[in-house]
Design a protein around this motif. Sequence first.
Motif, mmCIF file in Angstrom:
data_model
loop_
_atom_site.group_PDB
_atom_site.id
_atom_site.type_symbol
_atom_site.label_atom_id
_atom_site.label_comp_id
_atom_site.label_asym_id
_atom_site.label_seq_id
_atom_site.Cartn_x
_atom_site.Cartn_y
_atom_site.Cartn_z
ATOM 1 N N GLN A 191 0.827 -1.197 0.000
ATOM 2 C CA GLN A 191 0.000 0.000 0.000
ATOM 3 C C GLN A 191 0.873 1.262 0.000
ATOM 4 O O GLN A 191 1.967 1.281 0.565
ATOM 5 N N LEU A 192 0.347 2.316 -0.620
ATOM 6 C CA LEU A 192 1.019 3.609 -0.698
ATOM 7 C C LEU A 192 0.194 4.651 0.037
ATOM 8 O O LEU A 192 -1.008 4.777 -0.216
ATOM 9 N N TYR A 193 0.837 5.383 0.966
ATOM 10 C CA TYR A 193 0.187 6.444 1.726
ATOM 11 C C TYR A 193 0.980 7.737 1.553
ATOM 12 O O TYR A 193 2.195 7.713 1.295
ATOM 13 N N CYS A 194 0.310 8.869 1.744
ATOM 14 C CA CYS A 194 1.010 10.150 1.676
ATOM 15 C C CYS A 194 0.435 11.124 2.702
ATOM 16 O O CYS A 194 -0.701 10.979 3.164
ATOM 17 N N VAL A 195 1.241 12.132 3.077
ATOM 18 C CA VAL A 195 0.818 13.153 4.027
ATOM 19 C C VAL A 195 1.561 14.445 3.729
ATOM 20 O O VAL A 195 2.761 14.434 3.455
#
Length: 396
Positions: A89-93
């Motif tokens: 999974q790929l997450y960003c902030v």
Amino acid sequence: MLSARERSDHTGFVDGGFLYVWGGHHSVAGEQVFLPSDEIWVYDMSSGVWSICAMGGEVPPTLSQTCGCCLNGVMYIFGGSTEDSHTNQLYCVNLRDGMFAWRRVTESKGSPPSPRDKHSCWVYADRLIYFGGYGCKQTREVTRSRNFITDEMSWVTTGTTLFRFWGWNNEVHVFNLRTNTWTEPQTHGVPPKPRAAHSTATLGRMGYVCGGLESRLMDIHCLDLEMWTWTEIVPVSAVPVGRTWHTLTASSDSTLFLFGGVNMAGEPLSDGWRFDVQKKEWRELQHPHTDKPRLWHSACLGQDSDVIVFGGSRDYTLVMDTISVLLSPSQSHCSDVLVFQIQPLPLVRLCEDCVGRNARALEEYLSCLPKKIQENLRKRISFFKNDESQGTCHSR
């Protein structure tokens, strides 16, 4: 005074004069415990002051050996392992808006990499380019892949799940942030051997990789991130010993800085090396942190061409798990900030540091200066006061 918790296996980046630290694990009563994924620590590098911020949104699970990168003030994390599985999974902030709201990247086009950990990333031209790592594949994927080396130990640990194999890869996967698309480009030339827990750095259009698990020599390779051509670099000098869990940081337009890691005998390292990509030459760097070995730390370029190292482990002990027959590390974790001065400091920085170190004699004259300069100098005064009170953990 507030200070970030000691940790290893975390993600750390410098952006706009601040060091951001997220995730990782530390020790509680002898057990390795993952740190919360809904908080981020922020270190003001001018004043030496830590703060902690809560994170919301689609918070990722607590992860081990994920891969983090930062582009235009946005932090991305991909892959890693949870308590019971691996993920892709790929997450960003966004680190700059003050909201610290996580977003899971979904509805992307193309096929993402298989679940993995201990991989790395190059950032180039609005693309996140992932390389290598350790993970699992199905039998049909392993049969048709020349980019995967099976971990023979996994034949023991997977039990009845015989249709999956664990091992190392040297795959290249690209996520285009403009089009939200995954691709796996066809590379040319001779690629590095499959590996994990290696280190990478980006210089211009070239992505560099060195060391890592299943690579016992300190080899160094580069990938042209436009033509997708691999080249092995053969140094003309003596090379550092082979290692893993080290860091490689681009410190100028033509040099890379390598620090720490653990050698093949399991000994933590504290040596620092510069590699000149034009001369193809390694040179060991003398520095004041030779008594502070580190592995599983973070390293990033500061505002004045210095390399900022945070956390990591100072020792490494292998512990046998008699149930799964796996070797796992037991470590003592750190929370100090080490600064490596790779290039000469600019004159402005030298003046600010001089005032900061001699605040008692010069502080009364600050009111004569413009407000912006006053603000910067008061931060430097605060920095050196904190440094003195904490016992030179920010030494250079």
